[in-house]
Scaffold this motif. Structure first.
Motif, PDB file in Angstrom:
ATOM      1  N   VAL A  67       0.861  -1.191   0.000  1.00  0.00           N
ATOM      2  CA  VAL A  67       0.000   0.000   0.000  1.00  0.00           C
ATOM      3  C   VAL A  67       0.899   1.244   0.000  1.00  0.00           C
ATOM      4  O   VAL A  67       1.873   1.303   0.755  1.00  0.00           O
ATOM      5  CB  VAL A  67      -0.914   0.037   1.253  1.00  0.00           C
ATOM      6  N   LEU A  82      -3.670   6.343   5.956  1.00  0.00           N
ATOM      7  CA  LEU A  82      -2.737   5.310   6.419  1.00  0.00           C
ATOM      8  C   LEU A  82      -2.362   5.537   7.882  1.00  0.00           C
ATOM      9  O   LEU A  82      -2.185   4.578   8.633  1.00  0.00           O
ATOM     10  CB  LEU A  82      -1.504   5.256   5.517  1.00  0.00           C
ATOM     11  N   TRP A  91      -4.895  -3.611   9.791  1.00  0.00           N
ATOM     12  CA  TRP A  91      -4.247  -4.389   8.739  1.00  0.00           C
ATOM     13  C   TRP A  91      -4.556  -5.864   8.891  1.00  0.00           C
ATOM     14  O   TRP A  91      -4.678  -6.352  10.018  1.00  0.00           O
ATOM     15  CB  TRP A  91      -2.732  -4.174   8.810  1.00  0.00           C
ATOM     16  N   VAL A 150      -2.269  -1.439  -3.543  1.00  0.00           N
ATOM     17  CA  VAL A 150      -3.255  -0.354  -3.432  1.00  0.00           C
ATOM     18  C   VAL A 150      -2.502   0.968  -3.378  1.00  0.00           C
ATOM     19  O   VAL A 150      -1.624   1.150  -2.523  1.00  0.00           O
ATOM     20  CB  VAL A 150      -4.125  -0.479  -2.159  1.00  0.00           C
ATOM     21  N   CYS A 151      -2.824   1.887  -4.300  1.00  0.00           N
ATOM     22  CA  CYS A 151      -2.217   3.219  -4.325  1.00  0.00           C
ATOM     23  C   CYS A 151      -3.301   4.239  -3.981  1.00  0.00           C
ATOM     24  O   CYS A 151      -4.325   4.300  -4.668  1.00  0.00           O
ATOM     25  CB  CYS A 151      -1.634   3.527  -5.701  1.00  0.00           C
ATOM     26  N   LEU A 152      -3.075   5.024  -2.925  1.00  0.00           N
ATOM     27  CA  LEU A 152      -4.081   5.977  -2.455  1.00  0.00           C
ATOM     28  C   LEU A 152      -3.840   7.351  -3.080  1.00  0.00           C
ATOM     29  O   LEU A 152      -2.754   7.922  -2.929  1.00  0.00           O
ATOM     30  CB  LEU A 152      -4.038   6.086  -0.927  1.00  0.00           C
ATOM     31  N   CYS A 163     -12.070   4.413  -8.831  1.00  0.00           N
ATOM     32  CA  CYS A 163     -10.794   3.693  -8.764  1.00  0.00           C
ATOM     33  C   CYS A 163     -10.416   3.129 -10.128  1.00  0.00           C
ATOM     34  O   CYS A 163     -11.260   2.936 -11.006  1.00  0.00           O
ATOM     35  CB  CYS A 163     -10.847   2.565  -7.728  1.00  0.00           C
ATOM     36  N   LEU A 249     -11.037   6.407   1.903  1.00  0.00           N
ATOM     37  CA  LEU A 249      -9.799   5.677   1.552  1.00  0.00           C
ATOM     38  C   LEU A 249      -9.529   4.539   2.539  1.00  0.00           C
ATOM     39  O   LEU A 249      -9.073   3.460   2.137  1.00  0.00           O
ATOM     40  CB  LEU A 249      -8.614   6.643   1.489  1.00  0.00           C
ATOM     41  N   THR A 253      -9.413   0.739   1.218  1.00  0.00           N
ATOM     42  CA  THR A 253      -8.169  -0.028   1.404  1.00  0.00           C
ATOM     43  C   THR A 253      -8.432  -1.276   2.236  1.00  0.00           C
ATOM     44  O   THR A 253      -7.980  -2.382   1.889  1.00  0.00           O
ATOM     45  CB  THR A 253      -7.103   0.856   2.082  1.00  0.00           C
ATOM     46  N   CYS A 254      -9.165  -1.118   3.328  1.00  0.00           N
ATOM     47  CA  CYS A 254      -9.464  -2.282   4.182  1.00  0.00           C
ATOM     48  C   CYS A 254     -10.247  -3.340   3.408  1.00  0.00           C
ATOM     49  O   CYS A 254      -9.987  -4.539   3.546  1.00  0.00           O
ATOM     50  CB  CYS A 254     -10.245  -1.854   5.421  1.00  0.00           C
TER      51      CYS A 254
END
Ligand SMILES: [Zn+2]
Length: 262
Positions: A67, A82, A91, A150-152, A163, A249, A253-254
């Motif tokens: 990530v 993050l 995580w 994953v790129c935020l 996305c 985000l 991501t989760c």
């Protein structure tokens, strides 16, 4: 929920203190089992990378998930998301993890998309010239390839979350599940053409996979070229309040990490 209407011609929203945010991540990470490595140490472009091995063994080999955030300095929700994930330890326990919370420290410090030399780092991954991207690629080359990336990011022009998804042919898609989860948090971009590319479903772009067709590579293309793993680039709508974008985000991501490590 409506956009604030403040991003006229550029991002004009909240700013975050990136140095304090990174200090906080470095403070809380060790007790949760993270190890850190600093790239370009002693410079004003220090990149801090975190790794953690799986804490719970599942039946199969642990998946390797990566990530990143802070590639564009005018997109503060990524590093902030993050930081929340580190603080709350959100995580997956069964995965091996690699996390870079701020890939563009000088841009984040001055809230500009580009670094302080005016270069968009996310166009420098094909034949890198910047110290940041060279150091990042050198570090990545010392790590194993990843099953999921994953790129935020954020988009100051967007009216909702969307996305990009790169998927090996035949592999399971997670983008729909991600979009459905984020729908509870903020609007989804429903335009048929997003950022100049046709949407394949509401809020989802699946770009041309041929890296040779693009002269300038973003981080996600370098990852794809290396291992053809699954990748998601998340774009929060930055004309909404920062807490909403951070939650969008974190939720996205989760959801992706949970699906990939299940
Ligand atoms: Zn971005």
């Amino acid at each position: 929920m409506n956009p604030l209407g403040q991003n006229r011609g550029a991002y004009h929203g909240e700013r975050t203190e990136i140095a304090a945010l990174l200090r906080e991540i470095r403070r809380v990470a060790p007790s949760a089992g993270w190890r850190e490595e600093v790239l370009l140490p002693g410079t004003d472009r220090e990149i801090v990378c975190f790794t953690r091995s799986h804490r719970v063994r599942s039946i199969r080999e642990p998946v390797r998930l990566y990530v990143s955030a802070g590639m564009h300095g005018d997109e503060p929700a990524g590093p902030a998301a993050l930081m929340r994930m580190f603080r709350l330890d959100l995580w997956p326990d069964t995965a091996d993890l690699w996390v870079c919370p701020c890939l563009n420290p000088s841009g984040c410090a001055q809230t500009t998309r580009e670094n302080d030399a005016g270069v968009d780092l996310n166009r420098d991954y094909r034949d890198p010239v910047t110290a940041e991207v060279r150091a990042h690629i050198e570090w990545l080359s010392r790590q194993p390839s990843f099953h999921g990336v994953v790129c935020l990011h954020e988009d100051w022009e967007s009216g909702g979350f969307y996305c990009y998804e790169l998927n090996p042919p035949g592999s399971e898609t997670v983008a729909e599940a991600v979009v459905e989860a984020v729908r509870e948090v903020c609007p989804i971009e429903n335009a048929e053409v997003i950022d100049g590319r046709p949407a394949t479903a509401p809020g989802i772009i699946r770009p041309n996979l041929d890296p040779a067709s693009r002269p300038e590579w973003p981080e996600a293309f370098w990852m794809w070229h290396r291992s053809q793993g699954r990748s998601l680039t998340l774009e929060a709508p930055s004309d909404f309040p920062l807490p909403v974008r951070v939650q969008a985000l974190v939720t996205a991501t989760c959801k992706a990490l949970e699906r990939w490590s299940a």
